[in-house]
Design an enzyme around this catalytic site. Sequence first.
Site, PDB file in Angstrom:
ATOM      1  N   GLU A 209       0.850  -1.186   0.000  1.00 18.42           N
ATOM      2  CA  GLU A 209       0.000   0.000   0.000  1.00 18.42           C
ATOM      3  C   GLU A 209       0.888   1.239   0.000  1.00 18.42           C
ATOM      4  O   GLU A 209       2.117   1.134   0.041  1.00 18.42           O
ATOM      5  CB  GLU A 209      -0.927  -0.012   1.216  1.00 18.42           C
ATOM      6  CG  GLU A 209      -0.197   0.011   2.555  1.00 18.42           C
ATOM      7  CD  GLU A 209      -1.135  -0.176   3.739  1.00 18.42           C
ATOM      8  OE1 GLU A 209      -2.298  -0.549   3.540  1.00 18.42           O
ATOM      9  OE2 GLU A 209      -0.693   0.051   4.876  1.00 18.42           O
ATOM     10  N   HIS A 247      -3.928   2.701   7.650  1.00 23.86           N
ATOM     11  CA  HIS A 247      -2.800   2.358   8.505  1.00 23.86           C
ATOM     12  C   HIS A 247      -1.936   3.568   8.842  1.00 23.86           C
ATOM     13  O   HIS A 247      -1.837   4.508   8.062  1.00 23.86           O
ATOM     14  CB  HIS A 247      -1.922   1.296   7.826  1.00 23.86           C
ATOM     15  CG  HIS A 247      -2.576  -0.047   7.750  1.00 23.86           C
ATOM     16  ND1 HIS A 247      -2.280  -0.950   6.760  1.00 23.86           N
ATOM     17  CD2 HIS A 247      -3.507  -0.644   8.535  1.00 23.86           C
ATOM     18  CE1 HIS A 247      -3.000  -2.046   6.944  1.00 23.86           C
ATOM     19  NE2 HIS A 247      -3.747  -1.887   8.015  1.00 23.86           N
TER      20      HIS A 247
END
Length: 289
Positions: A209, A247
């Site tokens: 990511e 995150h």
Amino acid sequence: MSVLVNSKSRIVVQGITGRTGLFHTRQCRDYGTNVVAGVTPGKGGSEIEGVPVFDTVAEAVRETGADVSMIFVPPPGAADAVLEAAAAGVGLAVCITEGIPVRDMVLVKKVLQDSATVMIGPNCPGIITPGECKVGIMPGSIHKKGRIGVVSRSGTLTYEAVKQLTVIGLGQSTCIGIGGDPIIGLNFIDALHLFNEDPETEGVFMIGEIGGGAEEEAALWIRENMKKPVAAFIAGLTAPPGKRMGHAGAIISGGKGRAEDKIRTLQECGVVVAPSPAQMGEAMVQVMR
């Protein structure tokens, strides 16, 4: 050989008497995982659903031979829980806890550099070797014994990839959620190295990511060292710079960590990158051909 955990692993659960810890301990036991002990300071000598509880990890290891720790300790004490597991000599500490202060993890990372303990996480779904051992919060029912190693920064996308690999019949050898925090233990390259040497793994699917440079570093390592085919998916292609996407480590800063840069580097290094999460299984089939 199974990567890191297998049917012989003996699990101690730190934070077993908390609601979350007990719930997931039950799920792991129902899957067939050998949970031999729990740890909650002040409750040593008791028992919870047939699992003996100890005051310290050292006691649990000494009395039960536990060699893997699963950690559900709340954020303020989670870093100390990892250090306690390492001091007790467990080979693997799987820290599920989310929200641990980065400053705490800086210390943990430094200590573990000189330790024989491997840490997975924090802020991760854990690790599973299908049909043998589940240490974490992933749904065991979607996993199937197979030949694809999975390593991922994203918990939810891990489940999607696993489901697709199960449906198309490839299955998984071992699946590792390394976590999405800025400072983690086991990283992409560590996991790729393990899969590269594992005779039960024939290919690897990697999920990254935005944020940081771990995916680019892994791509370069793959080009120089990987003996098995690798496919990947990178989340966050439409994420705006400066915005954290889920995150703590998923943020584009200083013009670095963009999804398009990671994708380009992976492709240049011979990795097939799925264009969408719906096509992760297809990408894996493509490289396995």
